[in-house]
Design a protein around this motif. Structure first.
Motif, PDB file in Angstrom:
ATOM      1  N   SER A 299       0.818  -1.210   0.000  1.00 32.69           N
ATOM      2  CA  SER A 299       0.000   0.000   0.000  1.00 32.69           C
ATOM      3  C   SER A 299       0.854   1.264   0.000  1.00 32.69           C
ATOM      4  N   GLU A 300       0.324   2.293  -0.643  1.00 34.62           N
ATOM      5  CA  GLU A 300       0.959   3.613  -0.648  1.00 34.62           C
ATOM      6  C   GLU A 300       0.129   4.617   0.145  1.00 34.62           C
ATOM      7  N   CYS A 301      -0.845   4.121   0.889  1.00 32.40           N
ATOM      8  CA  CYS A 301      -1.667   5.016   1.697  1.00 32.40           C
ATOM      9  C   CYS A 301      -0.806   5.643   2.788  1.00 32.40           C
ATOM     10  N   LYS A 302      -0.969   6.927   2.984  1.00 30.20           N
ATOM     11  CA  LYS A 302      -0.118   7.650   3.933  1.00 30.20           C
ATOM     12  C   LYS A 302      -0.274   7.156   5.362  1.00 30.20           C
ATOM     13  N   LEU A 303      -1.431   6.622   5.705  1.00 33.00           N
ATOM     14  CA  LEU A 303      -1.650   6.148   7.069  1.00 33.00           C
ATOM     15  C   LEU A 303      -1.323   4.669   7.255  1.00 33.00           C
ATOM     16  N   GLY A 304      -1.111   3.959   6.172  1.00 28.72           N
ATOM     17  CA  GLY A 304      -0.837   2.524   6.275  1.00 28.72           C
ATOM     18  C   GLY A 304       0.625   2.242   6.576  1.00 28.72           C
ATOM     19  N   LEU A 305       0.899   1.385   7.544  1.00 31.09           N
ATOM     20  CA  LEU A 305       2.275   0.972   7.830  1.00 31.09           C
ATOM     21  C   LEU A 305       2.646  -0.170   6.885  1.00 31.09           C
ATOM     22  N   ASN A 306       3.605   0.086   5.996  1.00 33.21           N
ATOM     23  CA  ASN A 306       3.957  -0.918   4.987  1.00 33.21           C
ATOM     24  C   ASN A 306       5.407  -1.391   5.086  1.00 33.21           C
ATOM     25  N   ASP A 307       6.076  -1.080   6.209  1.00 27.61           N
ATOM     26  CA  ASP A 307       7.486  -1.454   6.339  1.00 27.61           C
ATOM     27  C   ASP A 307       7.720  -2.514   7.414  1.00 27.61           C
ATOM     28  N   LEU A 308       6.656  -3.208   7.797  1.00 29.00           N
ATOM     29  CA  LEU A 308       6.798  -4.276   8.776  1.00 29.00           C
ATOM     30  C   LEU A 308       7.198  -5.579   8.083  1.00 29.00           C
ATOM     31  N   PRO A 309       7.720  -6.547   8.825  1.00 30.40           N
ATOM     32  CA  PRO A 309       8.052  -7.840   8.208  1.00 30.40           C
ATOM     33  C   PRO A 309       6.831  -8.459   7.525  1.00 30.40           C
ATOM     34  N   ASN A 310       7.065  -9.184   6.444  1.00 29.77           N
ATOM     35  CA  ASN A 310       5.975  -9.735   5.639  1.00 29.77           C
ATOM     36  C   ASN A 310       4.978 -10.557   6.441  1.00 29.77           C
ATOM     37  N   HIS A 311       5.470 -11.349   7.395  1.00 26.65           N
ATOM     38  CA  HIS A 311       4.571 -12.258   8.090  1.00 26.65           C
ATOM     39  C   HIS A 311       3.584 -11.523   8.993  1.00 26.65           C
ATOM     40  N   VAL A 312       3.883 -10.280   9.362  1.00 26.36           N
ATOM     41  CA  VAL A 312       2.945  -9.512  10.196  1.00 26.36           C
ATOM     42  C   VAL A 312       1.637  -9.288   9.443  1.00 26.36           C
ATOM     43  N   TYR A 313       1.730  -9.103   8.117  1.00 26.58           N
ATOM     44  CA  TYR A 313       0.537  -8.877   7.297  1.00 26.58           C
ATOM     45  C   TYR A 313      -0.199 -10.185   6.975  1.00 26.58           C
ATOM     46  N   GLU A 314       0.480 -11.297   7.153  1.00 19.42           N
ATOM     47  CA  GLU A 314      -0.121 -12.585   6.832  1.00 19.42           C
ATOM     48  C   GLU A 314      -0.846 -13.222   8.018  1.00 19.42           C
ATOM     49  N   VAL A 315      -0.546 -12.760   9.215  1.00 19.11           N
ATOM     50  CA  VAL A 315      -1.170 -13.336  10.416  1.00 19.11           C
ATOM     51  C   VAL A 315      -2.602 -12.824  10.565  1.00 19.11           C
ATOM     52  N   ASP A 316      -3.500 -13.703  10.940  1.00 24.54           N
ATOM     53  CA  ASP A 316      -4.879 -13.302  11.253  1.00 24.54           C
ATOM     54  C   ASP A 316      -4.926 -12.924  12.737  1.00 24.54           C
ATOM     55  N   TRP A 317      -4.860 -11.639  13.006  1.00 26.25           N
ATOM     56  CA  TRP A 317      -4.777 -11.165  14.388  1.00 26.25           C
ATOM     57  C   TRP A 317      -6.137 -11.256  15.070  1.00 26.25           C
ATOM     58  N   ASP A 318      -6.146 -11.856  16.253  1.00 29.13           N
ATOM     59  CA  ASP A 318      -7.383 -11.996  17.026  1.00 29.13           C
ATOM     60  C   ASP A 318      -7.634 -10.790  17.923  1.00 29.13           C
ATOM     61  N   VAL A 319      -6.559 -10.234  18.462  1.00 29.46           N
ATOM     62  CA  VAL A 319      -6.652  -9.084  19.359  1.00 29.46           C
ATOM     63  C   VAL A 319      -5.573  -8.077  18.966  1.00 29.46           C
ATOM     64  N   ILE A 320      -5.958  -6.810  18.887  1.00 28.09           N
ATOM     65  CA  ILE A 320      -5.006  -5.740  18.573  1.00 28.09           C
ATOM     66  C   ILE A 320      -5.167  -4.645  19.615  1.00 28.09           C
ATOM     67  N   LEU A 321      -4.055  -4.229  20.190  1.00 23.18           N
ATOM     68  CA  LEU A 321      -4.051  -3.132  21.161  1.00 23.18           C
ATOM     69  C   LEU A 321      -3.266  -1.963  20.585  1.00 23.18           C
ATOM     70  N   VAL A 322      -3.899  -0.799  20.506  1.00 21.05           N
ATOM     71  CA  VAL A 322      -3.224   0.420  20.044  1.00 21.05           C
ATOM     72  C   VAL A 322      -2.859   1.245  21.277  1.00 21.05           C
ATOM     73  N   ASP A 323      -1.578   1.210  21.629  1.00 18.43           N
ATOM     74  CA  ASP A 323      -1.072   1.971  22.776  1.00 18.43           C
ATOM     75  C   ASP A 323       0.212   2.695  22.405  1.00 18.43           C
ATOM     76  N   GLY A 324       0.334   3.055  21.161  1.00  9.71           N
ATOM     77  CA  GLY A 324       1.504   3.759  20.651  1.00  9.71           C
ATOM     78  C   GLY A 324       1.236   4.171  19.214  1.00  9.71           C
ATOM     79  N   PRO A 325       2.039   5.088  18.670  1.00 10.38           N
ATOM     80  CA  PRO A 325       3.218   5.709  19.274  1.00 10.38           C
ATOM     81  C   PRO A 325       2.861   6.677  20.406  1.00 10.38           C
ATOM     82  N   HIS A 326       3.894   7.090  21.142  1.00  7.51           N
ATOM     83  CA  HIS A 326       3.719   8.026  22.233  1.00  7.51           C
ATOM     84  C   HIS A 326       3.811   9.464  21.714  1.00  7.51           C
ATOM     85  N   GLY A 327       3.321  10.376  22.512  1.00  8.78           N
ATOM     86  CA  GLY A 327       3.519  11.788  22.192  1.00  8.78           C
ATOM     87  C   GLY A 327       2.293  12.476  21.647  1.00  8.78           C
TER      88      GLY A 327
END
Length: 312
Positions: A194-222
């Motif tokens: 993705s080239e969307c400005k809000l999408g994080l596209n620089d994580l390891p490939n397998h992070v995008y392949e996992v079916d996440w059951d729970v996601i916690l947004v507690d970052g970034p700080h500031g």
């Protein structure tokens, strides 16, 4: 003459009272010395009692968790972990009322549970322990701290992410993303490409392949103007939840610091009010469902949401 000589050689020995006083003084100083260290020991004992109790409990809990192998964490262990985490002296720690909903969802999660956390925080080791049999991955904006933390705790999986956003621009960025909802910023996609400005596209490939059951947004700080804020992590969490290919069709998304301006607006736009099942001033709990890849609308009332946000 001999008597005179003997008399003249006779010596008178006097015992000066100072000698007795010196002995008493030494005993007095010894008593003061012992009293001082006794008092110091008692003060130290009282001061460190709570800290020692906490440390011993933490060590005991860690040993228990390590020894459980593949078995489920007992309720007493979970409650103890939550108790000591919520009693931390760290001013940024979560309260018990914030920890409990996340813990409850992790306990009910099918095994193995896939848990994604944005931000390295005081609770990092807690999340790893609570998701005992599952996969827990952390995303951190500071690559140096991520490397340091992983070196300190090799059992923790941490990946750094580059955020290209500024908090001072969040309203303009959100408007731009909504204009690209049918292209780069669609709600169902593989963010790796993705080239969307809000999408994080620089994580390891397998992070995008996992079916996440729970996601916690507690970052970034500031929350200062130049800080990246949590726009990207909230958007990314929403896309990952809607783009699941397998596993449970629902994803629990927790948003910490729920009362913040950025969190409120991004939560409404990308996680959606109709998905909000529980909320407090500091924690929002959403349940998102998997969506069809041809969907181009984040929320069912997206039009109303857009109008209301633009009018405000």
């Amino acid at each position: 003459m001999k008597n005179n000589n003997n008399s003249s050689n006779t010596k008178l020995i006097l015992l000066h009272p100072y000698i007795q006083k010196q002995g008493s003084s030494n005993r007095l100083w010894l008593l003061v010395f012992i009293s001082f260290f006794t008092l110091a020991f008692l003060v130290t004992l009282i001061y460190t009692r709570e800290s020692t109790t906490t440390t011993n409990a933490t060590v005991a809990i860690s040993a228990t968790v390590s020894g459980l192998g593949n078995t489920q964490l007992p309720t007493t262990v979970i409650n103890t972990l939550l108790h000591y985490s919520s009693k931390s002296n760290d001013s940024l720690h979560m309260s018990y009322s914030e920890l409990k909903p996340i813990s409850d969802v992790l306990r009910k999660c099918s095994s193995p549970c896939n848990f994604l956390v944005f931000g390295l925080t005081h609770e990092t080791l807690l999340w790893k322990s609570l998701n005992h049999k599952g996969r827990t991955v952390f995303i951190e904006e500071n690559r140096y701290y991520a490397a340091y933390f992983e070196e300190l705790h090799p059992e923790i999986d941490v990946f750094d992410a580059q955020y290209a956003t500024k908090r001072s621009e969040f309203k303009e960025i959100i408007t731009s993303v909504k204009e690209q909802v049918r292209n780069e910023c669609r709600p169902v996609q593989n963010l790796l490409f993705s080239e969307c400005k809000l999408g994080l596209n620089d994580l390891p490939n397998h992070v995008y392949e996992v079916d996440w059951d729970v996601i916690l947004v507690d970052g970034p700080h500031g929350d200062w103007p130049e800080a990246p804020s949590r726009m990207s992590s909230i958007f990314t969490a929403g896309v990952l939840a809607r783009s699941k290919k397998g596993g449970n069709g629902k994803t629990h998304v927790f948003l910490h610091d729920f009362g913040g301006e950025v969190e409120k607006l991004c939560g409404k736009e990308f996680l959606c009010k109709e998905n909000l099942v529980e909320a407090s001033e500091t924690l929002g709990h959403y349940v998102l469902e998997r969506m069809d890849e041809n969907s181009f609308q984040y929320c069912k009332n997206q039009t109303l949401s857009t109008a209301s946000s633009s009018s405000s």
